[in-house]
Design a protein around this motif. Structure first.
Motif, PDB file in Angstrom:
ATOM      1  N   THR A 158       0.605  -1.074   0.045  1.00  0.00           N
ATOM      2  CA  THR A 158      -0.064  -0.088   0.172  1.00  0.00           C
ATOM      3  C   THR A 158       0.951   1.052   0.074  1.00  0.00           C
ATOM      4  O   THR A 158       0.460   2.274  -0.503  1.00  0.00           O
ATOM      5  N   SER A 159       1.961   1.021   0.706  1.00  0.00           N
ATOM      6  CA  SER A 159       2.938   2.566   0.702  1.00  0.00           C
ATOM      7  C   SER A 159       3.599   2.554  -0.767  1.00  0.00           C
ATOM      8  O   SER A 159       3.643   3.813  -1.104  1.00  0.00           O
ATOM      9  N   ILE A 160       4.019   1.544  -1.319  1.00  0.00           N
ATOM     10  CA  ILE A 160       4.606   1.737  -2.664  1.00  0.00           C
ATOM     11  C   ILE A 160       3.765   2.229  -3.534  1.00  0.00           C
ATOM     12  O   ILE A 160       3.893   3.004  -4.529  1.00  0.00           O
ATOM     13  N   THR A 161       2.278   1.670  -3.488  1.00  0.00           N
ATOM     14  CA  THR A 161       1.348   2.075  -4.503  1.00  0.00           C
ATOM     15  C   THR A 161       0.850   3.584  -4.253  1.00  0.00           C
ATOM     16  O   THR A 161       0.673   4.117  -5.550  1.00  0.00           O
ATOM     17  N   ILE A 162       1.038   3.976  -3.278  1.00  0.00           N
ATOM     18  CA  ILE A 162       0.640   5.505  -3.124  1.00  0.00           C
ATOM     19  C   ILE A 162       1.866   6.409  -3.643  1.00  0.00           C
ATOM     20  O   ILE A 162       1.678   7.152  -4.347  1.00  0.00           O
ATOM     21  N   LEU A 163       3.039   6.021  -3.601  1.00  0.00           N
ATOM     22  CA  LEU A 163       4.045   6.737  -4.090  1.00  0.00           C
ATOM     23  C   LEU A 163       4.235   6.417  -5.508  1.00  0.00           C
ATOM     24  O   LEU A 163       4.487   7.683  -6.220  1.00  0.00           O
TER      25      LEU A 163
ATOM     26  N   VAL B 196       4.226   8.366   3.791  1.00  0.00           N
ATOM     27  CA  VAL B 196       4.739   6.924   3.771  1.00  0.00           C
ATOM     28  C   VAL B 196       5.911   6.998   4.805  1.00  0.00           C
ATOM     29  O   VAL B 196       6.011   5.953   5.771  1.00  0.00           O
ATOM     30  N   ILE B 197       6.688   7.962   4.854  1.00  0.00           N
ATOM     31  CA  ILE B 197       7.795   7.753   6.037  1.00  0.00           C
ATOM     32  C   ILE B 197       7.043   7.962   7.565  1.00  0.00           C
ATOM     33  O   ILE B 197       7.621   7.263   8.626  1.00  0.00           O
ATOM     34  N   TYR B 198       6.183   8.841   7.636  1.00  0.00           N
ATOM     35  CA  TYR B 198       5.483   8.939   8.808  1.00  0.00           C
ATOM     36  C   TYR B 198       4.502   7.340   9.226  1.00  0.00           C
ATOM     37  O   TYR B 198       4.665   6.998  10.218  1.00  0.00           O
ATOM     38  N   TRP B 199       4.193   6.930   8.161  1.00  0.00           N
ATOM     39  CA  TRP B 199       3.679   5.473   8.337  1.00  0.00           C
ATOM     40  C   TRP B 199       4.830   4.542   8.906  1.00  0.00           C
ATOM     41  O   TRP B 199       4.349   3.630   9.780  1.00  0.00           O
ATOM     42  N   SER B 200       5.876   4.573   8.424  1.00  0.00           N
ATOM     43  CA  SER B 200       7.013   3.851   8.668  1.00  0.00           C
ATOM     44  C   SER B 200       7.706   3.814   9.879  1.00  0.00           C
ATOM     45  O   SER B 200       8.129   2.853  10.208  1.00  0.00           O
ATOM     46  N   ARG B 201       7.447   4.776  10.556  1.00  0.00           N
ATOM     47  CA  ARG B 201       7.959   5.005  11.796  1.00  0.00           C
ATOM     48  C   ARG B 201       7.586   3.969  12.846  1.00  0.00           C
ATOM     49  O   ARG B 201       6.443   3.518  12.884  1.00  0.00           O
ATOM     50  N   ARG B 202       8.479   3.732  13.812  1.00  0.00           N
ATOM     51  CA  ARG B 202       8.242   2.774  14.865  1.00  0.00           C
ATOM     52  C   ARG B 202       7.806   1.481  14.277  1.00  0.00           C
ATOM     53  O   ARG B 202       6.621   0.898  14.703  1.00  0.00           O
ATOM     54  N   HIS B 203       8.445   0.825  13.310  1.00  0.00           N
ATOM     55  CA  HIS B 203       7.933  -0.406  12.786  1.00  0.00           C
ATOM     56  C   HIS B 203       6.478  -0.313  12.090  1.00  0.00           C
ATOM     57  O   HIS B 203       5.741  -1.279  12.393  1.00  0.00           O
ATOM     58  N   TRP B 204       6.064   0.780  11.460  1.00  0.00           N
ATOM     59  CA  TRP B 204       4.854   0.914  10.733  1.00  0.00           C
ATOM     60  C   TRP B 204       3.881   1.091  11.724  1.00  0.00           C
ATOM     61  O   TRP B 204       2.645   0.818  11.396  1.00  0.00           O
ATOM     62  N   HIS B 205       4.118   1.354  12.674  1.00  0.00           N
ATOM     63  CA  HIS B 205       3.048   1.664  13.928  1.00  0.00           C
ATOM     64  C   HIS B 205       1.944   2.809  13.421  1.00  0.00           C
ATOM     65  O   HIS B 205       0.871   2.736  13.875  1.00  0.00           O
ATOM     66  N   ASN B 206       2.215   3.773  12.772  1.00  0.00           N
ATOM     67  CA  ASN B 206       1.271   4.764  12.243  1.00  0.00           C
ATOM     68  C   ASN B 206       0.639   4.349  10.921  1.00  0.00           C
ATOM     69  O   ASN B 206      -0.360   5.043  10.528  1.00  0.00           O
ATOM     70  N   HIS B 207       0.761   3.226  10.367  1.00  0.00           N
ATOM     71  CA  HIS B 207       0.177   2.942   9.061  1.00  0.00           C
ATOM     72  C   HIS B 207      -1.285   2.448   9.437  1.00  0.00           C
ATOM     73  O   HIS B 207      -1.587   1.879  10.631  1.00  0.00           O
TER      74      HIS B 207
END
Length: 237
Positions: free
Chosen positions: A56-61, A111-122
């Motif tokens: 989902t992250s790479i799709t958005i990018l 995506v960087i925000y999502w990936s912080r703390r082992h994808w905790h914010n996704h």
């Protein structure tokens, strides 16, 4: 708009739509995000949740880069416009370039925000957290449970990658382009919200129905979602 510019615009628009909505011909040719970035995404069978966090992250990018790709392609397709020189382009093209760059930058920041703390914010991690027991525990145990059940051969899965419904022993999952919905079967309620009947199916002489099912949970933190499926009038009685 000159012929070369118009031809490139139409071609790029069609290819962009096909890349986003991915017809069968593109899947057969391997022109999907799942195939192009397979080495980075890893194996869905080994780590189902982790795979879709990355997918989902790479799709958005990639999708957010399409406007910028159009501008760069136009630099080659219509060199007479001098789009490579920002000081010589028209105000409309300059605004388009600025918006394209802002969209791409915003996507990377998200995506960087999502990936912080082992994808905790996704968003998928937050959806998993809604099922964590006790509530203050991490979502990792829920992810491990889904990963384990997805590897079993007795699961039910229908649809194509990026648009699938998966039913395991304990979970009902709906995988979409940018998200994944999930509900525990023990907390699940399914209701028919719409039914449309078609007279004939190409594969059957009996009428078919297109059913829209609303999947919800007794857990208020879990977002409900819709599933569309085919059936016959006798099956829906």
């Amino acid at each position: 708009m000159e012929s070369s510019e118009l031809s490139f615009t139409l071609l790029y628009f069609v290819l962009a739509l096909c890349f986003i909505f991915t017809p069968n011909e593109f899947r057969a040719a391997g022109l999907t995000i799942q195939n192009v970035f397979a080495s980075w995404l890893g194996s869905e069978d080994i780590g189902f949740i982790q795979y879709h966090l990355r997918r989902t992250s790479i799709t958005i990018l990639v999708h957010s880069a399409l406007p910028l790709g159009y501008y760069l392609g136009m630099c080659i397709a219509a060199p007479e416009k001098n789009l490579g020189s920002i000081h010589q382009v028209s105000d409309g093209w300059r605004a388009f370039l600025l918006l394209s760059l802002c969209l791409q930058l915003a996507s990377w920041m998200l995506v960087i925000y999502w990936s912080r703390r082992h994808w905790h914010n996704h968003p998928i991690s937050k959806a998993l957290q809604s099922h964590a027991q006790p509530a203050h525990s991490g979502w990792g145990s829920v992810a491990s449970s889904i990963n384990t059940e997805f590897r079993r051969i007795d699961k039910f899965a229908t649809g194509v990658s990026g648009a699938r419904v998966i039913v395991t022993d304990s979970w009902v999952l709906k995988v979409t382009t940018y998200h994944m919905y999930m509900v525990s079967q023990s907390d699940c309620h399914v209701t028919v919200t719409q039914s449309r009947q078609h007279e004939l199916s190409p594969d059957s002489a009996s009428p078919i129905e297109l059913l829209t099912l609303r999947v919800s949970s007794i857990n208020p933190a879990v977002r409900p979602f819709n599933i569309r499926t085919l059936g016959t009038p006798s099956q829906s009685l």
